[in-house]
Design a protein around this motif. Structure first.
Motif, PDB file in Angstrom:
ATOM      1  N   ASN A  86      58.947 -11.925  18.226  1.00 39.61           N
ATOM      2  CA  ASN A  86      59.696 -11.756  19.472  1.00 39.61           C
ATOM      3  C   ASN A  86      58.979 -10.924  20.530  1.00 39.61           C
ATOM      4  OD1 ASN A  86      61.565 -13.093  17.933  1.00 39.61           O
ATOM      5  ND2 ASN A  86      62.960 -11.357  17.702  1.00 39.61           N
ATOM      6  N   HIS A  87      58.255  -9.894  20.113  1.00 43.40           N
ATOM      7  CA  HIS A  87      57.625  -9.015  21.104  1.00 43.40           C
ATOM      8  C   HIS A  87      56.500  -9.708  21.856  1.00 43.40           C
ATOM      9  CE1 HIS A  87      54.736  -8.653  17.850  1.00 43.40           C
ATOM     10  NE2 HIS A  87      53.943  -7.877  18.565  1.00 43.40           N
ATOM     11  N   HIS A  88      56.031 -10.854  21.369  1.00 34.25           N
ATOM     12  CA  HIS A  88      55.000 -11.620  22.073  1.00 34.25           C
ATOM     13  C   HIS A  88      55.593 -12.571  23.110  1.00 34.25           C
ATOM     14  CE1 HIS A  88      52.022 -11.199  18.460  1.00 34.25           C
ATOM     15  NE2 HIS A  88      51.826 -10.259  19.356  1.00 34.25           N
ATOM     16  N   HIS A  89      56.893 -12.832  23.050  1.00 31.66           N
ATOM     17  CA  HIS A  89      57.455 -13.915  23.844  1.00 31.66           C
ATOM     18  C   HIS A  89      57.279 -13.706  25.347  1.00 31.66           C
ATOM     19  CE1 HIS A  89      60.292 -15.519  20.448  1.00 31.66           C
ATOM     20  NE2 HIS A  89      59.028 -15.423  20.080  1.00 31.66           N
ATOM     21  N   LEU A  90      57.621 -12.528  25.850  1.00 34.65           N
ATOM     22  CA  LEU A  90      57.477 -12.293  27.290  1.00 34.65           C
ATOM     23  C   LEU A  90      56.009 -12.308  27.726  1.00 34.65           C
ATOM     24  CD1 LEU A  90      58.536 -11.652  30.102  1.00 34.65           C
ATOM     25  CD2 LEU A  90      58.550  -9.223  29.454  1.00 34.65           C
ATOM     26  N   THR A 110      63.264 -13.246  24.348  1.00 31.22           N
ATOM     27  CA  THR A 110      62.403 -12.070  24.427  1.00 31.22           C
ATOM     28  C   THR A 110      62.841 -11.069  23.358  1.00 31.22           C
ATOM     29  OG1 THR A 110      63.882 -11.137  26.114  1.00 31.22           O
ATOM     30  CG2 THR A 110      61.925 -12.303  26.903  1.00 31.22           C
ATOM     31  N   ALA A 111      62.278  -9.872  23.401  1.00 26.82           N
ATOM     32  CA  ALA A 111      62.651  -8.831  22.439  1.00 26.82           C
ATOM     33  C   ALA A 111      63.820  -7.986  22.925  1.00 26.82           C
ATOM     34  CB  ALA A 111      61.448  -7.926  22.150  1.00 26.82           C
ATOM     35  N   THR A 112      64.007  -7.896  24.259  1.00 28.33           N
ATOM     36  CA  THR A 112      65.074  -7.080  24.822  1.00 28.33           C
ATOM     37  C   THR A 112      65.722  -7.815  25.995  1.00 28.33           C
ATOM     38  OG1 THR A 112      63.710  -5.952  26.482  1.00 28.33           O
ATOM     39  CG2 THR A 112      63.757  -4.994  24.253  1.00 28.33           C
TER      40      THR A 112
END
Length: 371
Positions: A86-90, A110-112
């Motif tokens: 998830n932290h790579h998505h943005l 995204t992550a947040t």
């Protein structure tokens, strides 16, 4: 009509979802995986590229190299799939959109929630197609359920019950799949709520056509030492006044992938289970129970378009995933009829995760659903 050329970020050695993306993308021969930055090193990326049987020169060490090299080719990628944690998505979506490349991403967006808002702005500015692989919206009988509710089959929806029990994290958890999902730095704000709860949330809204307006969440990290939730219960209120219950848990021993949706109205009800995806159970107000099966002659247009085989020949997860890829290909070609979730669904999913996590931690009771 040529096949669309796909690049992929993530999905390297040991990944579950990367091979699923490749199989689903290529099932209908409308798309071909031709390039990728599959791993954290060039060596790992090339190992994955060899497994995927792509040109070794198109297995890159990172996304920046992929985008730069593909831009110089006569046959560059047409879009990119994000299949990394998830932290790579943005960052991946930002780089691709800035390079003029459409994006199809794993959920959650995204992550947040803050990152999701940033991504929404990037998608709007780029004006390029962006989609999310909420896989279960690709099942033929899920689309049939959506169409029948929209046509008034169950009347006014009164109650929605959606549950997603798993048991694979009932112990300490092992392997790459557990490792990143239990790490806030890579998974983001939520654990089970972000991994499977958001699937249940999206399915409830996708099928009913309703929108959640309030929620009351009770999330816990049941296994000692975990920093993210592994067991979740959420009460829901919908915009038509209906009540809902959402359960998402990964510590329920013996459960495998038990996603189930039940919708109750004043004229009827329906029941769909992911582990028996080719049957949709309908309950009528006069006491009749009807079984609708995949491939039935009476299915609506959306379900028929998502079906590949005659009745009695089961279709499942891979075909549902492939339906999203086929829809995204249609979207890229400017053709109508795509049901691929987009950035609006991505924002709602991240709002659900954020609100459930923060409200539960604060013991806040009922909170308004605000994106």
């Amino acid at each position: 009509m040529r096949r669309l050329r796909m690049g992929m970020v993530g999905g390297g050695p040991g990944a579950f979802i990367g091979p699923i993306h490749r199989i689903a993308a290529e099932l209908d021969r409308e798309i071909e995986l031709v390039a990728g930055a599959f791993g954290s090193t060039l060596e790992r990326s090339r190992a994955a590229g060899d497994a995927y049987r792509i040109d070794p020169s198109r297995a890159y060490g990172n996304l920046a190299e992929l985008l730069a090299a593909e831009a110089t080719r006569d046959d560059p990628i047409d879009f990119i799939t994000i299949a990394s944690p998830n932290h790579h998505h943005l960052p991946a979506a930002r780089a691709a959109l800035a390079a003029g490349i459409p994006v199809l991403s794993d959920k959650p967006a995204t992550a947040t929630l803050a990152e999701a808002h940033a991504l929404a702005g990037l998608v709007a500015d780029a004006g390029l197609p962006y989609g999310l692989t909420y896989t279960y919206s690709g099942y033929p009988l899920v689309r049939e359920a959506r169409a029948r509710i929209a046509a008034g089959l169950v009347g006014t929806v009164r109650k929605v019950v959606v549950e997603y029990p798993q048991g694979w994290l009932a112990g300490e958890g092992a392997g790459k799949q557990a490792e990143w999902r239990l790490d806030p730095a890579r998974a983001g704000e939520g654990g089970a709520i972000a991994d499977i709860g958001v699937h249940a949330f999206h399915l409830a809204e996708f099928v009913t056509g309703l929108r959640v307006t309030r929620l009351l969440a009770d999330l816990a990290a049941v296994v000692p030492g975990r920093r993210l939730d592994d067991d979740c219960q959420v009460l829901l209120r919908f915009d038509n006044g209906a009540r809902g219950v959402l359960l998402a848990s990964q510590i329920m021993l013996g459960e495998r992938n038990g996603l189930r949706l039940r919708v109750y109205g004043d004229r009827g009800a329906l029941d769909w289970r992911q582990e028996s995806p080719n049957v949709l159970t309908l309950h009528h107000a006069d006491g009749r129970t009807e079984l609708v099966q995949a491939g039935d002659a009476g299915l609506g247009d959306a379900a028929r378009a998502a079906s590949r085989t005659p009745g009695g020949h089961p279709e499942g997860y891979l075909e549902a995933f492939a339906n999203l890829y086929r829809d995204f290909a249609r979207q890229l070609r400017g053709e109508p009829g795509s049901l691929v979730p987009g950035i609006d669904e991505g924002l709602r999913g991240m709002a659900f995760i954020h609100l459930a996590v923060t409200a539960s931690r604060a013991d806040a009771g009922w909170v308004d659903f605000e994106v």
